[in-house]
Design a protein around this motif. Structure first.
Motif, PDB file in Angstrom:
ATOM      1  N   UNK A 219      62.835  69.359  61.167  1.00 34.76           N
ATOM      2  CA  UNK A 219      64.063  69.403  59.778  1.00 34.76           C
ATOM      3  C   UNK A 219      63.845  68.839  58.762  1.00 34.76           C
ATOM      4  N   UNK A 220      62.730  68.467  58.216  1.00 37.17           N
ATOM      5  CA  UNK A 220      62.901  68.369  56.800  1.00 37.17           C
ATOM      6  C   UNK A 220      61.148  68.627  56.325  1.00 37.17           C
ATOM      7  N   UNK A 221      59.972  69.401  57.811  1.00 32.36           N
ATOM      8  CA  UNK A 221      59.309  69.843  56.996  1.00 32.36           C
ATOM      9  C   UNK A 221      60.185  71.329  56.581  1.00 32.36           C
ATOM     10  N   UNK A 222      60.514  72.117  57.560  1.00 37.03           N
ATOM     11  CA  UNK A 222      61.067  73.486  57.691  1.00 37.03           C
ATOM     12  C   UNK A 222      61.669  73.858  55.894  1.00 37.03           C
ATOM     13  N   UNK A 223      62.004  72.165  55.728  1.00 34.63           N
ATOM     14  CA  UNK A 223      63.272  72.212  54.142  1.00 34.63           C
ATOM     15  C   UNK A 223      62.167  72.290  52.899  1.00 34.63           C
ATOM     16  N   UNK A 224      61.507  71.325  53.341  1.00 30.22           N
ATOM     17  CA  UNK A 224      59.966  71.467  52.427  1.00 30.22           C
ATOM     18  C   UNK A 224      59.382  72.849  52.596  1.00 30.22           C
ATOM     19  N   UNK A 225      59.440  73.811  53.492  1.00 29.13           N
ATOM     20  CA  UNK A 225      58.381  74.765  53.068  1.00 29.13           C
ATOM     21  C   UNK A 225      59.165  75.757  52.859  1.00 29.13           C
ATOM     22  N   UNK A 226      60.533  76.071  53.153  1.00 29.69           N
ATOM     23  CA  UNK A 226      61.464  76.659  52.533  1.00 29.69           C
ATOM     24  C   UNK A 226      61.849  76.819  51.297  1.00 29.69           C
ATOM     25  N   UNK A 227      61.835  74.940  51.107  1.00 28.60           N
ATOM     26  CA  UNK A 227      61.695  75.266  49.120  1.00 28.60           C
ATOM     27  C   UNK A 227      60.519  75.485  48.438  1.00 28.60           C
ATOM     28  N   UNK A 228      59.281  75.239  48.589  1.00 25.01           N
ATOM     29  CA  UNK A 228      58.419  76.286  48.650  1.00 25.01           C
ATOM     30  C   UNK A 228      57.811  77.677  48.656  1.00 25.01           C
ATOM     31  N   UNK A 229      58.265  78.615  49.075  1.00 25.32           N
ATOM     32  CA  UNK A 229      58.359  79.963  49.696  1.00 25.32           C
ATOM     33  C   UNK A 229      59.463  79.987  48.064  1.00 25.32           C
TER      34      UNK A 229
END
Length: 234
Positions: A219-229
């Motif tokens: 869940x935290x990795x998904x948030x990091x990816x979304x923020x990066x994009x």
């Protein structure tokens, strides 16, 4: 009247006579499905995870395996637990090689650990100090997953990340199909032998906790990816 035949009692995952490998599989099935349906894992399985997501996953898994394998190495002299510490299973060095090949030499500094993974690492270190048995649950979740679904992921990752042949895939390499199958059989046999030897309810409970920890990390990795994009779109 025909003779009445006695029927064997139904055995569930909590029955101590059920092999430990089966108990673990049945007791964690709901959580396993939940993790596979997470946003991050769906993207990974479908081949739609962006490069930064792949790199962050490898970075976080490296930290997990570093802690897990350091703990497992402490039990390598115990004949009942040694199968979980065998060199053929270890993934830390393979992940380090993949990260160096795909990201570069500064991957430790430039790729973040999620808070959930940092907490997971501390938990594994504490388990290692307190006693090895609960570590077996984490070995079960990771290694049998790597030997099963991880092998199918290899082609997906290579294609999705456009990796050069022979680079960035050491994590998935356990040898040929026969070697992969032999490792999986040996792990299940070791689990079942352990289950005949001693009480193992704590291993079953810890395996469920391990899946919950993976869900939190993803869940935290998904948030990091979304923020990066979002940052790259500005």
């Amino acid at each position: 009247m025909p003779p009445v035949r006695a029927t064997a009692p139904q055995r569930g995952p909590g029955d101590p006579d059920v092999p430990l490998s089966r108990r673990l599989r049945e007791a964690t099935l709901d959580l396993h499905v939940q993790v596979e349906r997470s946003v991050f894992m769906r993207a990974l399985l479908r081949g739609t995870l962006p490069r930064i997501g792949h790199l962050l996953l490898m970075r976080n898994l490296h930290a997990l395996y570093a802690a897990l394998e350091a703990g497992l190495q402490r039990i390598a002299d115990d004949v009942r637990l040694a199968p979980f510490a065998q060199p053929a299973l270890r993934r830390e060095a393979a992940l380090a090689a993949d990260l160096h090949a795909v990201h570069g030499p500064r991957w430790r500094d430039e790729l973040a650990l999620t808070p959930a993974m940092a907490d997971y690492v501390v938990h594994l270190q504490r388990l290692s100090q307190a006693g090895a048995q609960r570590l077996i649950a984490h070995a079960y979740v990771r290694y049998l997953g790597d030997l099963a679904g991880g092998q199918r992921l290899r082609a997906v990752v290579a294609r999705a990340q456009a990796l050069p042949p022979g680079q960035g895939l050491a994590f998935y390499d356990f040898g040929d199909a026969a070697e992969v199958a032999a490792l999986a059989r040996a792990l299940r046999a070791a689990l079942d032998a352990l289950g005949r030897d001693r009480p193992v309810d704590d291993i079953v409970d810890e395996a469920r906790a391990a899946f919950c920890r993976h869900d939190a990390v993803f869940a935290e990795l998904a948030d990091l990816v979304e923020a990066g994009l979002r940052a790259t779109e500005r």
